[in-house]
Design a protein around this motif. Structure first.
Motif, short mmCIF file in Angstrom:
data_model
loop_
_atom_site.label_atom_id
_atom_site.label_comp_id
_atom_site.label_asym_id
_atom_site.label_seq_id
_atom_site.Cartn_x
_atom_site.Cartn_y
_atom_site.Cartn_z
N THR A 57 0.84 -1.42 -0.02
CA THR A 57 0.10 0.02 0.09
C THR A 57 0.84 1.23 -0.10
O THR A 57 1.87 0.97 0.33
CB THR A 57 -0.93 0.05 1.31
OG1 THR A 57 -0.19 0.14 2.48
CG2 THR A 57 -1.75 -1.27 1.29
N ASP A 58 0.38 2.43 -0.54
CA ASP A 58 1.03 3.55 -0.38
C ASP A 58 0.89 4.21 1.10
O ASP A 58 0.18 3.74 1.88
CB ASP A 58 0.42 4.55 -1.34
CG ASP A 58 -0.87 5.10 -0.89
OD1 ASP A 58 -0.85 6.29 -0.29
OD2 ASP A 58 -2.13 4.58 -0.73
N PHE A 63 -4.09 3.58 -2.10
CA PHE A 63 -3.79 2.63 -3.29
C PHE A 63 -2.95 1.57 -2.81
O PHE A 63 -2.25 1.33 -1.68
CB PHE A 63 -3.06 3.28 -4.29
CG PHE A 63 -3.52 4.49 -4.95
CD1 PHE A 63 -4.58 4.36 -5.98
CD2 PHE A 63 -3.22 5.97 -4.42
CE1 PHE A 63 -5.29 5.77 -6.31
CE2 PHE A 63 -3.78 7.10 -5.11
CZ PHE A 63 -4.74 6.75 -6.20
N ILE A 79 -3.40 -2.43 -9.49
CA ILE A 79 -3.17 -1.34 -8.41
C ILE A 79 -4.47 -0.73 -8.36
O ILE A 79 -5.19 -0.35 -9.29
CB ILE A 79 -2.29 -0.20 -8.69
CG1 ILE A 79 -0.85 -0.52 -8.69
CG2 ILE A 79 -2.32 0.88 -7.68
CD1 ILE A 79 0.09 0.27 -9.15
N HIS A 81 -7.79 1.67 -6.29
CA HIS A 81 -8.10 2.82 -5.45
C HIS A 81 -8.86 2.07 -4.32
O HIS A 81 -9.99 1.48 -4.51
CB HIS A 81 -9.03 3.62 -6.20
CG HIS A 81 -9.43 4.89 -5.55
ND1 HIS A 81 -10.77 5.04 -5.35
CD2 HIS A 81 -8.80 5.91 -4.87
CE1 HIS A 81 -10.96 6.11 -4.58
NE2 HIS A 81 -9.65 6.51 -4.17
N TRP A 89 -4.64 0.79 -12.43
CA TRP A 89 -3.70 0.18 -13.39
C TRP A 89 -3.56 -1.36 -13.24
O TRP A 89 -4.01 -2.10 -12.43
CB TRP A 89 -2.25 0.62 -12.78
CG TRP A 89 -0.96 0.08 -13.45
CD1 TRP A 89 -0.45 0.43 -14.57
CD2 TRP A 89 -0.23 -1.17 -13.19
NE1 TRP A 89 0.58 -0.20 -15.11
CE2 TRP A 89 0.88 -1.25 -14.22
CE3 TRP A 89 -0.40 -1.87 -12.10
CZ2 TRP A 89 1.68 -2.13 -14.06
CZ3 TRP A 89 0.69 -3.01 -12.02
CH2 TRP A 89 1.56 -3.20 -13.13
N LEU A 135 5.07 2.05 -3.59
CA LEU A 135 3.99 2.59 -4.02
C LEU A 135 3.85 3.84 -3.68
O LEU A 135 3.54 4.13 -2.37
CB LEU A 135 2.75 1.64 -3.82
CG LEU A 135 1.24 2.07 -4.37
CD1 LEU A 135 1.48 2.00 -6.07
CD2 LEU A 135 0.42 0.94 -3.86
N SER A 139 -0.53 6.75 -6.89
CA SER A 139 -0.75 5.25 -7.35
C SER A 139 0.41 4.90 -8.28
O SER A 139 0.40 3.93 -8.94
CB SER A 139 -1.88 5.32 -8.19
OG SER A 139 -1.78 5.91 -9.34
N ARG A 259 -9.54 11.12 -12.48
CA ARG A 259 -8.94 10.18 -13.28
C ARG A 259 -9.63 10.18 -14.69
O ARG A 259 -10.62 10.60 -14.88
CB ARG A 259 -8.89 8.88 -12.71
CG ARG A 259 -10.46 8.31 -12.54
CD ARG A 259 -10.37 6.48 -11.86
NE ARG A 259 -11.69 6.39 -11.96
CZ ARG A 259 -12.06 5.14 -12.11
NH1 ARG A 259 -11.32 4.53 -12.96
NH2 ARG A 259 -13.53 4.85 -11.93
#
Length: 493
Positions: A57-58, A63, A79, A81, A89, A135, A139, A259
């Protein structure tokens, strides 16, 4: 060097080695982490009923990188959200290849590799020297060399079907979703369709308005980016955009992640996250009938009336459309490989982007297509004389108000009923004739067997003019021969 110094250095080296080794071991499980080191490996958990298995995870937990379950038994590296669970992705894996099973393994050994021992490598970053995988909170997935302090690979350079804020989209990239793709040209953005034919039609094109800056040779290629202020910009330098395509929230100070996604229907849509749902705020193609295949192959789209079929008799199915998807051309089958469907009152969607040739008549336009084995059909305008050639399997046409525009389309013949097309009248007659012949043969065989049995059991006699009589086999044979000759003579008369 003194003895205490040597001991101190050895102790420090051993501590660093053990720390790295322990961190590497801890990364081999599938627990979500904020960093992946060289030596990491993970496999899908077959007992996990979830559609997503997170691995990384970020820092903000917005993400996550992990295994995404596809069609219950397949797997994608994705990846997502996290608040919406929507992918932003996807690794470009061959469809229907990677399975959700313990034999599938993700390994980081300087390169990120997805494989299994039976099928080999499904996907790899193809990098060397990476010692960390991270990450970012936008993202972007990166493989880094911490010693050289360089980024060896990043997912932002290999988009799938989505662009997020701050992600540059260059002429070396493409967004893809099914047969559709988006690319950036010298001074434009364009959407293309690959229908497995002789040409890939361009069905949407936006040229840079160049209001704030001009596209100039020598300043580098144009690139696109989704801006946090609510627009899709085209740039040649960072000084000013050469074009701005405004979203609904443009200059309104609406906070939220944005996005841009190329959708399965071929449309390009922009969204922002309002903390609960993705809100649509941009749509490249606003007329549904102008989508490249709104009603599928051999479909007809009518404003306000939805979808029907070009042959005007096949019932349109929401799941199957009018016909199965085709591919290729007619160069191997010749004229015997297709039949011709004609329909008045139709035109091509996105016709402004389709090339045409001016001709004197519908017959000339049609004949040109019939002589070209890579041509699937034409649309001719009796008013302008424009002949539009279709160099790919026929998709959806748009209903036109009158009969001044006429479509002529090739339909591939089949040996049996396939897809949605019915067997033609000639095919039905042929099947009936063949069926009657087979039935007659079976009846004749049955009669012959019955006669043979009756003769053997002595229950019938062969008399003159009827056929069965007592006597040896030679007499019977001669009688049958005589009867056959008599029947043949009657037929000749």
């Amino acid at each position: 060097m003194t003895k205490p110094t040597i001991v101190s250095n050895l102790f420090l080296s051993l501590t660093l080695f053990l720390t790295t080794w322990v961190r590497s071991l801890s990364s081999t499980n599938t627990t979500t982490t904020h960093e992946i080191l060289r030596g990491f490996s993970a496999t899908p958990d077959p007992s996990n009923p979830s559609s997503f298995q997170p691995l990384l995870t970020d820092p903000t937990s917005t993400f996550s990188l992990g295994f995404l379950r596809v069609k219950s038994s397949e797997l994608a590296l994705s990846i997502i959200h996290v608040p919406s669970s929507d992918p932003v992705w996807l690794a470009q894996i061959i469809p229907n290849s990677a399975r959700w099973s313990e034999s599938t393994r993700l390994l980081f050994n300087g390169s990120l590799v997805l494989s299994d021992p039976h099928s080999g490598v499904f996907w790899s970053t193809g990098t060397n020297g990476g010692d960390g995988l991270r990450l970012l909170n936008n993202s972007n997935l990166q493989i880094v060399d911490s010693v050289a302090v360089t980024v060896l690979w990043q997912s932002f350079d290999f988009p799938s079907d989505t662009l997020v804020e701050s992600q540059n989209f260059t002429s070396a990239m493409a967004l893809r979703n099914g047969p559709y793709s988006m690319r950036v040209g010298r001074d434009f953005l364009a959407l293309y369709a690959d229908f497995k034919g002789d040409s890939n039609p361009l069905y949407w094109r936006h040229k840079a308005m160049e209001a704030k800056a001009q596209v100039e040779d020598g300043l580098g290629p144009v690139y696109a980016r989704v801006d946090s202020d609510g627009f899709l910009g085209m740039y040649q330098t960072e000084a000013a955009p050469v074009d701005v395509m405004a979203f609904a929230s443009f200059h309104r100070g609406v906070a939220g992640l944005r996005r841009l996604r190329l959708e399965p229907d071929g449309n390009l849509r922009g969204y922002f996250w309002n903390s609960t749902i993705w809100v649509t705020e941009f749509e490249a193609i606003q007329d549904w009938c102008e989508l490249p295949s709104a009603c599928g192959p051999y479909g007809l789209c009518s404003a306000g009336n939805g979808c029907t079929c070009l042959d005007n008799k096949t019932e349109f199915s929401g799941s199957g459309g009018c016909s199965r998807a085709e591919s290729g051309d007619f160069c191997s089958g010749g004229e015997e490989g297709f039949w011709v469907l004609r329909r008045a009152g139709v035109e091509l969607p996105y016709k402004e982007l389709v090339g045409f040739e001016k001709m004197g008549s519908l017959e000339e336009c049609e004949g040109d297509c019939m002589r070209n084995c890579s041509c699937w059909g034409v649309v001719f305008s009796n008013v302008s004389g424009f002949c539009y050639r279709i160099g790919y399997p026929v998709q959806t046409l748009v209903a036109f108000g009158d009969g001044t525009k006429v479509g002529v389309f090739k339909v591939r013949k089949r040996g049996e009923k396939e897809g949605k097309w019915e067997v033609g009248f000639g095919g039905v007659v042929g099947l009936v004739v063949v069926g009657m012949g087979v039935l007659g043969g079976l009846i004749g065989l049955g009669v012959w067997w019955w006669k043979k049995r009756m003769i053997k059991e002595g229950k019938v006699e062969f008399v003159e003019g009827v056929g069965l009589a007592p006597g040896p086999y030679r007499d019977l044979k001669e009688s049958l021969r005589s009867e056959s000759s008599r029947s043949l003579e009657l037929c000749k008369r």
